[in-house]
Design a protein around this motif. Structure first.
Motif, PDB file in Angstrom:
ATOM      1  N   VAL C  74     -12.850  -1.488  -8.095  1.00 20.41           N
ATOM      2  CA  VAL C  74     -12.115  -1.781  -6.866  1.00 20.41           C
ATOM      3  C   VAL C  74     -13.140  -1.799  -5.732  1.00 20.41           C
ATOM      4  O   VAL C  74     -14.032  -0.961  -5.709  1.00 20.41           O
ATOM      5  CB  VAL C  74     -11.072  -0.669  -6.593  1.00 20.41           C
ATOM      6  N   PRO C  75     -13.023  -2.757  -4.812  1.00 20.92           N
ATOM      7  CA  PRO C  75     -13.966  -2.752  -3.687  1.00 20.92           C
ATOM      8  C   PRO C  75     -13.902  -1.413  -2.945  1.00 20.92           C
ATOM      9  O   PRO C  75     -12.830  -0.962  -2.575  1.00 20.92           O
ATOM     10  CB  PRO C  75     -13.474  -3.904  -2.801  1.00 20.92           C
ATOM     11  N   LYS C  76     -15.041  -0.789  -2.767  1.00 17.80           N
ATOM     12  CA  LYS C  76     -15.040   0.538  -2.123  1.00 17.80           C
ATOM     13  C   LYS C  76     -16.081   0.616  -1.022  1.00 17.80           C
ATOM     14  O   LYS C  76     -16.486   1.686  -0.622  1.00 17.80           O
ATOM     15  CB  LYS C  76     -15.381   1.614  -3.159  1.00 17.80           C
ATOM     16  N   GLY C  77     -16.529  -0.525  -0.554  1.00 21.56           N
ATOM     17  CA  GLY C  77     -17.603  -0.494   0.441  1.00 21.56           C
ATOM     18  C   GLY C  77     -17.069  -0.371   1.846  1.00 21.56           C
ATOM     19  O   GLY C  77     -15.999   0.207   2.082  1.00 21.56           O
ATOM     20  N   THR C  78     -17.822  -0.952   2.782  1.00 24.67           N
ATOM     21  CA  THR C  78     -17.439  -0.859   4.189  1.00 24.67           C
ATOM     22  C   THR C  78     -16.197  -1.676   4.504  1.00 24.67           C
ATOM     23  O   THR C  78     -15.655  -1.549   5.593  1.00 24.67           O
ATOM     24  CB  THR C  78     -18.585  -1.375   5.066  1.00 24.67           C
ATOM     25  N   CYS C  79     -15.732  -2.508   3.559  1.00 28.72           N
ATOM     26  CA  CYS C  79     -14.552  -3.324   3.860  1.00 28.72           C
ATOM     27  C   CYS C  79     -13.343  -2.449   4.156  1.00 28.72           C
ATOM     28  O   CYS C  79     -12.427  -2.876   4.826  1.00 28.72           O
ATOM     29  CB  CYS C  79     -14.261  -4.321   2.738  1.00 28.72           C
ATOM     30  N   LYS C  80     -13.355  -1.211   3.688  1.00 26.39           N
ATOM     31  CA  LYS C  80     -12.188  -0.369   3.972  1.00 26.39           C
ATOM     32  C   LYS C  80     -12.171   0.140   5.417  1.00 26.39           C
ATOM     33  O   LYS C  80     -11.170   0.658   5.873  1.00 26.39           O
ATOM     34  CB  LYS C  80     -12.077   0.776   2.967  1.00 26.39           C
ATOM     35  N   GLU C  81     -13.301  -0.031   6.130  1.00 26.04           N
ATOM     36  CA  GLU C  81     -13.318   0.357   7.555  1.00 26.04           C
ATOM     37  C   GLU C  81     -12.953  -0.810   8.456  1.00 26.04           C
ATOM     38  O   GLU C  81     -12.879  -0.672   9.669  1.00 26.04           O
ATOM     39  CB  GLU C  81     -14.733   0.836   7.948  1.00 26.04           C
ATOM     40  N   ILE C  82     -12.811  -1.986   7.849  1.00 23.19           N
ATOM     41  CA  ILE C  82     -12.577  -3.182   8.654  1.00 23.19           C
ATOM     42  C   ILE C  82     -11.078  -3.377   8.843  1.00 23.19           C
ATOM     43  O   ILE C  82     -10.316  -3.310   7.885  1.00 23.19           O
ATOM     44  CB  ILE C  82     -13.226  -4.400   7.963  1.00 23.19           C
ATOM     45  N   PRO C  83     -10.644  -3.573  10.110  1.00 29.64           N
ATOM     46  CA  PRO C  83      -9.214  -3.735  10.337  1.00 29.64           C
ATOM     47  C   PRO C  83      -8.668  -4.950   9.607  1.00 29.64           C
ATOM     48  O   PRO C  83      -9.351  -5.949   9.476  1.00 29.64           O
ATOM     49  CB  PRO C  83      -9.101  -3.943  11.852  1.00 29.64           C
ATOM     50  N   SER C  84      -7.463  -4.849   9.145  1.00 31.53           N
ATOM     51  CA  SER C  84      -6.828  -5.972   8.469  1.00 31.53           C
ATOM     52  C   SER C  84      -5.425  -6.137   9.024  1.00 31.53           C
ATOM     53  O   SER C  84      -4.518  -5.424   8.631  1.00 31.53           O
ATOM     54  CB  SER C  84      -6.780  -5.723   6.967  1.00 31.53           C
ATOM     55  N   PRO C  85      -5.269  -7.065   9.984  1.00 26.07           N
ATOM     56  CA  PRO C  85      -3.971  -7.202  10.671  1.00 26.07           C
ATOM     57  C   PRO C  85      -2.816  -7.496   9.722  1.00 26.07           C
ATOM     58  O   PRO C  85      -1.673  -7.191  10.034  1.00 26.07           O
ATOM     59  CB  PRO C  85      -4.201  -8.395  11.605  1.00 26.07           C
ATOM     60  N   THR C  86      -3.110  -8.066   8.557  1.00 29.25           N
ATOM     61  CA  THR C  86      -2.022  -8.420   7.653  1.00 29.25           C
ATOM     62  C   THR C  86      -1.662  -7.296   6.691  1.00 29.25           C
ATOM     63  O   THR C  86      -0.745  -7.407   5.905  1.00 29.25           O
ATOM     64  CB  THR C  86      -2.390  -9.655   6.818  1.00 29.25           C
ATOM     65  N   SER C  87      -2.435  -6.218   6.752  1.00 26.32           N
ATOM     66  CA  SER C  87      -2.183  -5.131   5.815  1.00 26.32           C
ATOM     67  C   SER C  87      -1.230  -4.123   6.422  1.00 26.32           C
ATOM     68  O   SER C  87      -1.278  -3.860   7.616  1.00 26.32           O
ATOM     69  CB  SER C  87      -3.512  -4.460   5.462  1.00 26.32           C
ATOM     70  N   PRO C  88      -0.337  -3.544   5.623  1.00 28.51           N
ATOM     71  CA  PRO C  88       0.593  -2.546   6.153  1.00 28.51           C
ATOM     72  C   PRO C  88      -0.129  -1.347   6.757  1.00 28.51           C
ATOM     73  O   PRO C  88       0.356  -0.736   7.709  1.00 28.51           O
ATOM     74  CB  PRO C  88       1.412  -2.127   4.939  1.00 28.51           C
ATOM     75  N   THR C  89      -1.293  -1.013   6.261  1.00 26.15           N
ATOM     76  CA  THR C  89      -2.001   0.153   6.776  1.00 26.15           C
ATOM     77  C   THR C  89      -2.875  -0.202   7.963  1.00 26.15           C
ATOM     78  O   THR C  89      -3.432   0.663   8.614  1.00 26.15           O
ATOM     79  CB  THR C  89      -2.934   0.744   5.699  1.00 26.15           C
ATOM     80  N   GLY C  90      -3.016  -1.502   8.222  1.00 24.63           N
ATOM     81  CA  GLY C  90      -3.906  -1.919   9.297  1.00 24.63           C
ATOM     82  C   GLY C  90      -5.372  -1.880   8.921  1.00 24.63           C
ATOM     83  O   GLY C  90      -6.236  -2.188   9.717  1.00 24.63           O
ATOM     84  N   LYS C  91      -5.659  -1.505   7.694  1.00 24.67           N
ATOM     85  CA  LYS C  91      -7.053  -1.484   7.223  1.00 24.67           C
ATOM     86  C   LYS C  91      -7.196  -2.423   6.026  1.00 24.67           C
ATOM     87  O   LYS C  91      -6.197  -2.939   5.524  1.00 24.67           O
ATOM     88  CB  LYS C  91      -7.458  -0.063   6.811  1.00 24.67           C
TER      89      LYS C  91
END
Lengths: 272, 286, 101
Positions: C74-91
């Motif tokens: 599973v991707p576990k890099g810095t992408c989890k710190e990047i905001p994701s407007p389409t994601s329910p968690t916002g990340k």
């Protein structure tokens, strides 16, 4: 030039009972961990030749994945080392190098990432790989000196020649357009920006170029890319300006000044 | 015993040139006999690789070591690659060009590893043909390096030393004696190192390579040494080097360190150590 | 989309560019770059080598990871710190890969 003809005959002669040459068997087994160990291998002490062969299999795959990790450092950071290396192994097995020059290895990686379902949750990953592949190409692109200032001043003295002027650009210069904020994400990984402040869904485009010995990434507007791409196609200065004029943000003077500042205009032709 | 006189490379110790050390080599101008590069890293159009190499070449003699020609391969040589090598050699005029007794490409795929060959008559004939083509295309005699290997082929009809002897005799190429490879292969295949070295065509040696290895074990627990180039030269390899020099006299000697690249000073210290053996050997000869 | 650009506009832009390029203040004109000189060096590495990877038990000789139906990474890099407007968690939305069916 006897290599070609002799080679084909040689390859025929080398075929053993199974119809495959030593190298054909190795070539399959090196990239496919489920393929059997090539036959006819021995060891002096009767130890398992398969385990010894695995050293080669390991060398091939690990060294090529390592090469990808060097070429795509930010792509790797985005998904983490473990994910990147596992994805890299899949790429190496699906698209092993066709060239002996590893400085070129990685072409097609972005397309592979695009079609790699496990990476789908990171939509900007493939474009980051595109950006980093451009960096590699810019790094090793041919050298070219910038056009002398006198040449530009001469062009200014002949304004009627300007529309038909041919500007040749530096071989390292290339454009990238992305639906994602890959230039900002790249900056963030260089500590230039807070990563949490980057909106990845903001489309960005820009230039990748080498100035001196350094590769630089310049976020630009779409018109700047239109302009550079038109010149690269061989269009004149006037035609390129028109190709870019559809972008309201485009500022021809600033665009050209940026090209000049980074030494990206290497020759100017068409002055009487 | 003036085998290396034929190469034009100084009889001294040199190091493998790594991009990580470019600035130091140019800035500090350490006492090194020569530097060696991997050809394929410089088959690019422009940019920093050539920028630095030009500056290094202005101060040091150069040896070019190919790692991608697949000279032992079953397929015809890659003409484009040969042409590119010729361009590089014309540009930098190195004292030596060397390649490997190995194959690395097949069916258009480059495996990025030096893969072993069965020592048969067919392989010998093919290699001689390829070496002749390479020497014609490059317009110079080449040195071929003895391999480090992890498996042997049941179909081999020559010992490695016999095979190399025949190859040198028939093709007229020189030998790049990698003492680390010789040691690794002898341990990995239960051979006697002194006998192996003595059976080689030592008169044809134009250059020596030294490097570090990694220790592993085979399925029976016997040592299996991996040619990692990632550490200092092992004590056993220094000993073997000293005994080679006793037989050959002093020869151009390269320290290779390609993995976990150390501080430049560490690399230079290894070269200085090799230089010590060379000087001692020269004194004994005088 | 192409619009006509007049020769006068070309001349003005060209002259502006040449003047700007000759002035030391140009750096400030670089879009979004401020006046800070930024240098994006790419790490130089010689990738063609004659070294071998360490050990025989490394990942390169392991069995295929990607079987088409499930993937353990599973991707576990810095992408989890990047905001994701389409994601329910916002990340960044990171899930293990599961193929349909």
């Amino acid at each position: 030039m006897r290599g070609g003809g002799a080679g084909a005959g040689l390859s025929e002669r080398l075929r053993g009972a199974g119809g495959l040459t030593v190298e054909e068997r190795w070539a399959v087994a090196l990239l496919d961990p489920e393929a059997p160990t090539p036959p006819d291998l021995t060891s002096w002490n009767g130890s398992d030749p398969g385990q010894r062969f695995a050293v080669y299999r390991n060398n091939v795959v690990v060294s090529l994945v390592e090469s990808l990790a060097q070429t795509f450092p930010v792509t790797c950071e985005l998904v983490g080392e473990e994910f990147f290396r596992a994805m890299g192994r899949e790429f190496v097995r699906a698209r092993p190098p066709r060239s002996t020059l590893l400085a070129r290895y990685g072409e097609g990686f972005a397309e592979f990432v695009d079609g790699f379902p496990p990476a789908a949750s990171v939509p900007y990953l493939a474009d980051m790989a595109r950006l980093e592949m451009h960096c590699l190409a810019a790094l090793h692109a041919a050298d070219a000196d910038p056009a002398a200032p006198q040449v530009l001043e001469a062009a200014l003295r002949e304004p009627e020649c300007l529309p038909a002027l041919r500007l040749r650009l530096h071989p390292s210069l290339r454009c990238l357009r992305s639906e994602f904020a890959v230039f900002s994400l790249w900056d963030a990984h260089r500590g230039e920006l807070e990563i949490s402040q980057v909106n990845p869904l903001a489309a960005e485009c820009g230039w990748i170029l080498r100035s001196g010995l350094e590769v630089r990434l310049l976020p630009m507007c779409a018109g700047d890319c239109d302009f550079v791409e038109a010149l690269a196609r061989g269009n004149s200065f006037g035609e390129a300006a028109e190709a870019a004029a559809g972008d309201r943000e485009f500022d021809l003077g600033r665009c050209l000044a940026t090209l000049l500042r980074w030494g990206m205009v290497t020759s100017v032709n068409g002055i009487k | 015993m003036v085998a290396s006189g034929e190469t034009g490379l100084p009889v001294a110790a040199g190091v493998g040139l790594k991009p990580e050390h470019f600035e130091q080599v140019i800035g500090k101008a350490p006492a090194l006999g020569f530097v060696e590069i991997h050809a394929e890293n410089y088959l690019v159009a422009g940019g920093p690789m050539h920028h630095y190499l030009e500056r290094v070449c202005a101060r040091y003699p150069l040896s070019v070591h190919g790692v991608g020609l697949s000279i032992g391969g079953e397929e015809p040589l890659d003409r484009g690659h040969l042409q590119a090598l010729r361009g590089l050699l014309d540009r930098y005029q190195p004292a030596v060009f060397s390649e490997h007794l190995a194959w690395s490409s097949h069916g258009g795929i480059f495996f990025n590893d030096l893969l072993p060959l069965p020592y048969t008559r067919r392989t010998l004939e093919r290699l001689c043909e390829h070496i002749e083509q390479v020497q014609d295309a490059l317009g110079r005699r080449i040195l071929l390096e003895n391999p480090s290997t992890y498996v042997e082929f049941s179909g081999s009809s020559y010992s490695e030393a016999e095979f190399i002897g025949e190859l040198v005799k028939r093709s007229g190429c020189g030998l790049l004696l990698d003492v680390n490879n010789a040691y690794i292969s002898c341990i990995n295949h239960g051979r006697d190192l002194d006998e192996f070295i003595a059976a080689l065509p030592l008169h044809a040696v134009g250059e020596i390579h030294l490097a570090g290895f990694h220790r592993d074990r085979d399925s029976l627990g016997a040592p299996l040494l991996i040619d990692s180039h990632g550490s200092a030269v092992d004590r056993a390899v220094w000993q073997a080097y000293e005994s080679v020099l006793e037989r050959t006299g002093p020869l151009s000697t390269l320290i290779e360190w390609d993995n976990d690249i150390p501080p430049f000073e560490t690399l230079c210290a290894e070269a200085a150590r090799a230089q010590g053996y060379l000087s001692a050997c020269a004194v004994r000869e005088a | 989309m192409n619009r006509k650009v007049t020769p006068a506009a070309l001349a003005l832009a060209f002259s502006t560019a040449v003047t700007l390029a000759a002035s030391p203040a140009l750096a400030a004109g670089d879009k979004d770059k401020g006046d800070k000189e930024k240098c994006y060096g790419v790490a130089l590495a010689g990738k063609n080598d004659c070294k071998a990877g360490p050990g025989t038990t490394c990942s390169g000789s392991s069995n295929r990871d990607y079987q088409g139906n499930a993937w353990k990474y599973v991707p576990k890099g810095t992408c989890k710190e990047i905001p994701s407007p389409t994601s329910p968690t916002g990340k960044g939305q990171l899930q293990p890969f599961q193929e349909k069916g």
